[in-house]
Design an enzyme around this catalytic site. Sequence first.
Site, PDB file in Angstrom:
ATOM      1  CD  GLU A  95      44.394  34.418 -34.155  1.00 49.52           C
ATOM      2  OE1 GLU A  95      43.330  35.013 -34.385  1.00 49.52           O
ATOM      3  OE2 GLU A  95      44.533  33.184 -34.318  1.00 49.52           O
TER       4      GLU A  95
ATOM      5  CG  HIS B 257      35.488  34.596 -26.969  1.00 45.96           C
ATOM      6  ND1 HIS B 257      35.138  33.285 -26.779  1.00 45.96           N
ATOM      7  CD2 HIS B 257      35.804  34.722 -28.280  1.00 45.96           C
ATOM      8  CE1 HIS B 257      35.224  32.638 -27.947  1.00 45.96           C
ATOM      9  NE2 HIS B 257      35.623  33.492 -28.865  1.00 45.96           N
TER      10      HIS B 257
END
Length: 343
Positions: A73, A142
């Site tokens: 990322e 998450h």
Amino acid sequence: LQHRRGLRLSAPAAIQVTVRDALNQALDEELERDERVFLLGEEVAQYDGAYKISRGLWKKYGDKRVIDTPISEMGFAGIAVGAAMVWLRPVCEFMTFNFAMQAIDQVINSAAKTCYMSAGAIAVPIVFRGPNGASAGVAAQHSQCFAAWYGHCPGLKVVSPWSAEDAKGLLKASIRDDNPVVLLENELLYGVPFELSEQAQSKEFVIPIGKAKIERQGTHVTLVAHSRPVGHCLEAAAVLAKEGVECEVINMRTIRPMDIETVEASVVKTNHLVTVEGGWPQFGVGAEICARIMEGSAFNYLDAPAVRVTGADVPMPYAKILEDNCIPQVKDIVFAVKKALNI
């Protein structure tokens, strides 16, 4: 011929479209409209996207417009920010915004602050998008909602769609905007069908960033939410209507800049406020809304303290029964409304 005979031509009807397909349409239309637009992220190209948001786009636009990246990322967000600085218009997909923590330096220090620190000389027209907040059974690492995090930072625009129309109109507006925009989607909404109006089916349809929408008119209490909890608020409003309580439901759509004027006008009418969100309570979106109402003239119209409905103040458990009790449910909203109305 029908028109000449004096027959009335019927307008194209609204259609049912899932949030997934609405996002796909928006990306397709903007890639076609502006050759500077490109999409990058993990598995967005040959695999058609982890959630199939980019289905068919790689085959249509090729390797230079739809780009698969490594699982890094920080790396691909940095590439995207650099591309935006030279007036390309990247759409950077995070497989989940929980992984955006790896790139938060790029989003905040590079994208959000550059226009200000360059005295307006360098714009950063980029969109960071992907699923945000809790899904189902994916546990603490998450399940985080970043609405309050990114909404805290000047230099960013932050949008949080609920319906298919929200998703399409806000994504198209975000891509066309010259500022960095964080678009917070919800994985559990991707497969949900919504009515897409004739207007929203147009390739030029956009929803202005910074404008909330009243989803249901009411007179007794104002419910304010964004993303998936908007649907929960509408369900709660239907339950409460059977008991004679009429809720006005506001879909914020945009977290930053916040349309507090719409909320204020509603509070002036209903005299009660309940905010609903999936994120944690401390320093949350609801806390900001309550503070704005407290500081403004609408405070004088409140007949009771504002009430917040939020996610539980714990890391998200994995077990379903615990997870359900950590995420705002319809029953929690009904309880909060009754508390606000003292009934």
